[in-house]
Enzyme design. Sequence first.
Site, PDB file in Angstrom:
ATOM      1  N   ARG A  73       0.839  -1.196   0.000  1.00 21.13           N
ATOM      2  CA  ARG A  73       0.000   0.000   0.000  1.00 21.13           C
ATOM      3  C   ARG A  73       0.874   1.246   0.000  1.00 21.13           C
ATOM      4  O   ARG A  73       2.028   1.212   0.429  1.00 21.13           O
ATOM      5  CB  ARG A  73      -0.919   0.017   1.224  1.00 21.13           C
ATOM      6  CG  ARG A  73      -2.043  -1.021   1.152  1.00 21.13           C
ATOM      7  CD  ARG A  73      -2.973  -0.908   2.344  1.00 21.13           C
ATOM      8  NE  ARG A  73      -3.667   0.357   2.362  1.00 21.13           N
ATOM      9  CZ  ARG A  73      -3.769   1.155   3.442  1.00 21.13           C
ATOM     10  NH1 ARG A  73      -3.215   0.814   4.579  1.00 21.13           N
ATOM     11  NH2 ARG A  73      -4.420   2.292   3.361  1.00 21.13           N
TER      12      ARG A  73
ATOM     13  N   LYS B 249       2.303  -7.156  12.390  1.00 21.79           N
ATOM     14  CA  LYS B 249       1.642  -7.388  11.093  1.00 21.79           C
ATOM     15  C   LYS B 249       1.938  -8.791  10.573  1.00 21.79           C
ATOM     16  O   LYS B 249       3.090  -9.183  10.405  1.00 21.79           O
ATOM     17  CB  LYS B 249       2.118  -6.332  10.087  1.00 21.79           C
ATOM     18  CG  LYS B 249       1.427  -6.424   8.731  1.00 21.79           C
ATOM     19  CD  LYS B 249       1.506  -5.107   8.004  1.00 21.79           C
ATOM     20  CE  LYS B 249       1.097  -5.226   6.557  1.00 21.79           C
ATOM     21  NZ  LYS B 249       0.968  -3.925   5.896  1.00 21.79           N
TER      22      LYS B 249
ATOM     23  N   ARG C  17      -1.875   4.710  13.745  1.00 20.15           N
ATOM     24  CA  ARG C  17      -0.847   4.301  14.717  1.00 20.15           C
ATOM     25  C   ARG C  17      -1.432   4.378  16.100  1.00 20.15           C
ATOM     26  O   ARG C  17      -2.305   5.225  16.363  1.00 20.15           O
ATOM     27  CB  ARG C  17       0.357   5.259  14.667  1.00 20.15           C
ATOM     28  CG  ARG C  17       1.085   5.305  13.362  1.00 20.15           C
ATOM     29  CD  ARG C  17       2.061   4.138  13.229  1.00 20.15           C
ATOM     30  NE  ARG C  17       2.829   4.247  12.006  1.00 20.15           N
ATOM     31  CZ  ARG C  17       2.395   3.876  10.803  1.00 20.15           C
ATOM     32  NH1 ARG C  17       1.190   3.360  10.668  1.00 20.15           N
ATOM     33  NH2 ARG C  17       3.139   4.016   9.730  1.00 20.15           N
TER      34      ARG C  17
HETATM   35  C1  BTN Z   1       0.443  -3.868   2.264  1.00 16.90           C
HETATM   36  O1  BTN Z   1       1.209  -2.935   2.008  1.00 16.90           O
HETATM   37  O2  BTN Z   1       0.137  -4.145   3.423  1.00 16.90           O
HETATM   38  C2  BTN Z   1      -0.143  -4.687   1.140  1.00 16.90           C
HETATM   39  C3  BTN Z   1       0.781  -5.789   0.702  1.00 16.90           C
HETATM   40  C4  BTN Z   1       0.218  -6.633  -0.415  1.00 16.90           C
HETATM   41  C5  BTN Z   1       1.229  -7.618  -0.946  1.00 16.90           C
HETATM   42  C6  BTN Z   1       0.635  -8.580  -1.913  1.00 16.90           C
HETATM   43  S1  BTN Z   1       1.710  -9.925  -2.282  1.00 16.90           S
HETATM   44  C7  BTN Z   1       0.690 -10.424  -3.598  1.00 16.90           C
HETATM   45  C8  BTN Z   1       0.201  -9.186  -4.292  1.00 16.90           C
HETATM   46  N1  BTN Z   1       1.142  -8.754  -5.309  1.00 16.90           N
HETATM   47  C9  BTN Z   1       1.716  -7.599  -5.003  1.00 16.90           C
HETATM   48  O3  BTN Z   1       2.574  -7.019  -5.689  1.00 16.90           O
HETATM   49  N2  BTN Z   1       1.241  -7.137  -3.833  1.00 16.90           N
HETATM   50  C10 BTN Z   1       0.244  -8.018  -3.275  1.00 16.90           C
END
Ligand code: BTN
Length: 261
Positions: free
Chosen positions: A60, A124, A258
Amino acid sequence: MTLHITPAAIARHCAECASHVAIEVVAETGSTNIDLLQRVNAMRGPVLLIAERQTAGRGRAGRTWLSQPGSSLTFSLAWRFKGPLHNLVGLPLAVGVALAEAMTALGVPVQLKWPNDLLKDGAKLAGILVETQAAQDGAIWAVIGAGINLLMPDQLEADIGRDVASAPWLAQMDRNALLAALLNRLASVLAEFDDTGFAAFTERWNRLQAWRGQAVRILDHGDTLHEGLSAGVDGSGRLLLDTAQGQVAVLSGDVSLRLAP
Ligand code: BTN
């Protein structure tokens, strides 16, 4: 325990609600989200794409998502919605409900940190990235990416640079059965979401909420926008904060939540 992931083995564990999902597994790709976003115009129905290794995982707010083969699950599910786009407000939160309920049912209780991080013991465990794209026929496709830490090798945790959770209980499961359990819950939640929107998931999200009643801050690029007691989400997925000036409702965007010091 089976580590070898195959579409046929996942499909054997799938429920009726997920039987129409095409399942694909690749050894390596940059990002499963990008791969599916590039294909939406050619898709006939939902597609689950799992990568054993992701070399350019996206998180994100423009962050990167680091993972290691064998220690993480990295997958994306492309799902077609009736639209219009504003009906998908709250979809990332509903996806959080689906994954959190699936993991809890498998014996790993997790909480949701607004809008949709999955926490275990306060750290997380998994992240969700939902990206949308309009198809040429007017339908809206959402590509729902999830990264789940099953094990957390020391080097990967050092590279990530903060405490992260892992789920050894899930790591020792047959990966195909695990992925099918996640897909089954996602398919059922997404079908319901397309009919009802987020409002029907408000209670389920609030039951899973981390930091309920605790003092929190909403940050926008490091600046505090609001500070108050976390009071759950409303029917649109906005976070309700009880502040000294009264209750405010915060829309998710690039802001982050947070615990207040
Ligand atoms: C976050 O930042 O919390 C979201 C992370 C999401 C990661 C997943 S892994 C599979 C899919 N492909 C990506 O490039 N991102 C999501």
